[in-house]
Design an enzyme around this catalytic site. Structure first.
Site, PDB file in Angstrom:
ATOM      1  N   HIS A  55      10.652   5.486  -0.510  1.00  0.00           N
ATOM      2  CA  HIS A  55       9.606   5.023   0.402  1.00  0.00           C
ATOM      3  C   HIS A  55       9.704   3.503   0.503  1.00  0.00           C
ATOM      4  O   HIS A  55      10.150   2.828  -0.433  1.00  0.00           O
ATOM      5  CB  HIS A  55       8.225   5.405  -0.128  1.00  0.00           C
ATOM      6  N   GLU A  57       7.529   1.202   0.240  1.00  0.00           N
ATOM      7  CA  GLU A  57       6.822   0.491  -0.827  1.00  0.00           C
ATOM      8  C   GLU A  57       7.668   0.407  -2.098  1.00  0.00           C
ATOM      9  O   GLU A  57       7.765  -0.648  -2.729  1.00  0.00           O
ATOM     10  CB  GLU A  57       5.500   1.190  -1.182  1.00  0.00           C
ATOM     11  N   CYS A  85       0.966   6.574  -0.438  1.00  0.00           N
ATOM     12  CA  CYS A  85       0.782   7.893  -1.035  1.00  0.00           C
ATOM     13  C   CYS A  85       0.509   7.712  -2.536  1.00  0.00           C
ATOM     14  O   CYS A  85       0.541   6.597  -3.058  1.00  0.00           O
ATOM     15  CB  CYS A  85       2.033   8.749  -0.817  1.00  0.00           C
ATOM     16  N   CYS A  88       3.416   5.986  -4.464  1.00  0.00           N
ATOM     17  CA  CYS A  88       3.487   4.552  -4.204  1.00  0.00           C
ATOM     18  C   CYS A  88       2.294   3.816  -4.807  1.00  0.00           C
ATOM     19  O   CYS A  88       2.442   2.706  -5.327  1.00  0.00           O
ATOM     20  CB  CYS A  88       3.602   4.297  -2.707  1.00  0.00           C
TER      21      CYS A  88
END
Length: 152
Positions: A55, A57, A85, A88
């Site tokens: 991801h 992040e 999420c 993260c």
């Protein structure tokens, strides 16, 4: 009048656009040091890297930590186009990010303002300051367009 976005969020949105062009879910992020230096920018790369943890992040947290030579990003801020999420949010907490600025809310998978509300849990070791809705219109529109094209 159009909202003037902070430069790091503009960088995150540009990364989200690049992710969409690669066929990735269009999420972008930037980590900025307290002096304003941009330490890392990235967009989602889960498909490209065949890595469910890639991801935006996590990619910027990893790069910023590498650049600083520390697993702690104390006094650093994260700008991301979508509400993080749970995975993260945990990484943000472990990295000790100072502030999180996010664009679009994510009612389905978000874990900051939705779902588990990770930073509000008593087991959360570090909760950053959180500011949502930064660049929300553009971030949400990019996501809607991306997913609409997938349904055709």
């Amino acid at each position: 009048m159009k909202q003037k976005l902070p430069d790091p969020m503009r960088l995150a949105i540009a990364e989200a656009h690049a992710a969409a062009e690669r066929g990735e879910v269009p999420v972008g992020a930037a980590v900025v040091a307290s002096d304003g230096e941009v330490l890392a920018v990235a967009g989602n790369r889960t498909l490209e890297l065949k890595d469910p943890t890639a991801h935006a992040e996590l990619l910027v947290i990893r790069e910023a930590a590498r650049k600083l030579g520390s697993e702690r990003l104390i006094d650093c801020d994260l700008h991301v186009t979508l509400e993080p999420c749970a995975m993260c949010a945990a990484a943000i907490s472990f990295a000790r990010i100072r502030r999180v600025y996010f664009g679009a809310e994510d009612e389905k998978m978000g874990a900051v303002e939705h779902g588990p509300r990770f930073f509000r849990q008593p087991t959360c070791h570090h909760a950053p300051e959180v500011y949502g809705g930064i660049g929300e219109g553009e971030s949400a529109a990019l996501l809607r367009t991306f997913f609409r094209s997938r349904r055709m």
